[in-house]
Design a protein around this motif. Sequence first.
Motif, mmCIF file in Angstrom:
data_model
loop_
_atom_site.group_PDB
_atom_site.id
_atom_site.type_symbol
_atom_site.label_atom_id
_atom_site.label_comp_id
_atom_site.label_asym_id
_atom_site.label_seq_id
_atom_site.Cartn_x
_atom_site.Cartn_y
_atom_site.Cartn_z
ATOM 1 N N VAL A 91 0.836 -1.207 0.000
ATOM 2 C CA VAL A 91 0.000 0.000 0.000
ATOM 3 C C VAL A 91 0.865 1.250 0.000
ATOM 4 C CG1 VAL A 91 -1.732 1.300 1.276
ATOM 5 C CG2 VAL A 91 -1.917 -1.183 1.121
ATOM 6 N N ALA A 92 1.910 1.248 0.802
ATOM 7 C CA ALA A 92 2.803 2.406 0.865
ATOM 8 C C ALA A 92 3.484 2.646 -0.478
ATOM 9 C CB ALA A 92 3.849 2.204 1.954
ATOM 10 N N ALA A 93 3.811 1.585 -1.204
ATOM 11 C CA ALA A 93 4.509 1.727 -2.484
ATOM 12 C C ALA A 93 3.631 2.386 -3.538
ATOM 13 C CB ALA A 93 4.975 0.361 -2.979
ATOM 14 N N ILE A 94 2.313 2.300 -3.382
ATOM 15 C CA ILE A 94 1.405 2.882 -4.369
ATOM 16 C C ILE A 94 1.580 4.405 -4.435
ATOM 17 C CG2 ILE A 94 -1.037 3.293 -4.896
ATOM 18 C CD1 ILE A 94 -1.615 0.503 -3.763
ATOM 19 N N VAL A 95 1.925 5.036 -3.325
ATOM 20 C CA VAL A 95 2.059 6.498 -3.286
ATOM 21 C C VAL A 95 3.188 6.975 -4.205
ATOM 22 C CG1 VAL A 95 2.505 8.522 -1.835
ATOM 23 C CG2 VAL A 95 1.041 6.665 -1.000
ATOM 24 N N PRO A 96 4.437 6.518 -4.012
ATOM 25 C CA PRO A 96 5.484 6.978 -4.933
ATOM 26 C C PRO A 96 5.275 6.487 -6.367
ATOM 27 C CG PRO A 96 6.327 5.259 -3.480
ATOM 28 C CD PRO A 96 4.996 5.667 -2.950
ATOM 29 N N LEU A 97 4.685 5.313 -6.534
ATOM 30 C CA LEU A 97 4.415 4.835 -7.885
ATOM 31 C C LEU A 97 3.494 5.806 -8.622
ATOM 32 C CD1 LEU A 97 3.865 0.999 -7.307
ATOM 33 C CD2 LEU A 97 5.687 2.048 -8.651
ATOM 34 N N THR A 98 2.453 6.240 -7.935
ATOM 35 C CA THR A 98 1.508 7.175 -8.548
ATOM 36 C C THR A 98 2.156 8.521 -8.826
ATOM 37 O OG1 THR A 98 -0.336 6.094 -7.399
ATOM 38 C CG2 THR A 98 -0.723 8.320 -8.262
ATOM 39 N N LEU A 99 2.858 9.056 -7.844
ATOM 40 C CA LEU A 99 3.487 10.368 -8.020
ATOM 41 C C LEU A 99 4.565 10.334 -9.093
ATOM 42 C CD1 LEU A 99 3.783 11.662 -4.333
ATOM 43 C CD2 LEU A 99 2.077 12.242 -6.065
ATOM 44 N N GLY A 100 5.205 9.197 -9.263
ATOM 45 C CA GLY A 100 6.218 9.091 -10.304
ATOM 46 C C GLY A 100 5.619 8.960 -11.691
ATOM 47 N N ALA A 101 4.421 8.355 -11.777
ATOM 48 C CA ALA A 101 3.817 8.095 -13.081
ATOM 49 C C ALA A 101 2.935 9.235 -13.583
ATOM 50 C CB ALA A 101 2.990 6.806 -13.017
ATOM 51 N N VAL A 102 2.347 10.010 -12.690
ATOM 52 C CA VAL A 102 1.415 11.072 -13.109
ATOM 53 C C VAL A 102 2.067 12.072 -14.064
ATOM 54 C CG1 VAL A 102 0.144 13.101 -12.299
ATOM 55 C CG2 VAL A 102 -0.209 10.894 -11.200
ATOM 56 N N PRO A 103 3.244 12.644 -13.748
ATOM 57 C CA PRO A 103 3.859 13.586 -14.696
ATOM 58 C C PRO A 103 4.199 12.932 -16.034
ATOM 59 C CG PRO A 103 4.903 13.731 -12.538
ATOM 60 C CD PRO A 103 4.056 12.506 -12.524
ATOM 61 N N PHE A 104 4.623 11.681 -15.968
ATOM 62 C CA PHE A 104 4.966 10.933 -17.179
ATOM 63 C C PHE A 104 3.750 10.785 -18.078
ATOM 64 C CE2 PHE A 104 5.515 6.802 -19.369
ATOM 65 C CZ PHE A 104 6.711 7.042 -20.021
#
Length: 218
Positions: A91-104
């Motif tokens: 669950v915690a990993a979803i946060v950086p995954l999302t923030l890393g993918a949104v700008p992309f």
Amino acid sequence: MNDDELLRALAQATAETGQMVVWSALLTLLLGLPLGVLLVATDRGGLVPAPAARAVLGGVVNVGRSLPFIVLMVAILPFTRLVTGTTIGTVAAIVPLTLGAVPFYARLVETALREVDRAVVEAAQAMGAGRTRIVARVLLPEALPGLVAGLTVTVVALIGYSAMAGAIGGGGLGDLAIRYGYQRFDTTVMVITVVLLVAVVQIVQSLGDLVARRLSHR
């Protein structure tokens, strides 16, 4: 690790990777799509020209895209803890995954929307269509094949990001490969996890390409 333990570990790790990728992809779509629309709409000649806002949005997106994912994960640990109450686990990993993918994904959305024929937008404006209607009924439908292709590329990137999330205890196939394949020198586990990740990427890419082709020929 015997065969039964390996199968259970692989099944759990695969499920965790799927959870991370699916949820982060959904959140990326919900956040990245409107962000990409705003990048186009606020540009000069857009539906709502606002150069200052466009510059700010573009700057934020560029910063987000320039950070290596492993650095981003560590840098936002306090934010991850604030949102999920922990810094480890799926669950915690979803946060950086999302923030890393949104700008992309936002940049891919921007590119897809810019490929829409300007004459189609002008025709809709001449017929009295409002800005929201133009976005919903013209821009997004016309750019749909490109949007699907961009989402496919983003999901593939998320699969790679999810493997890196294992470096900080994010779970999934990456975590399994690090803990058993690398740290315990278990070549079998390393090879199997790599094969699984490659297979998943191939399936996602093939499905995404198929959907994009079908939409482009509708």
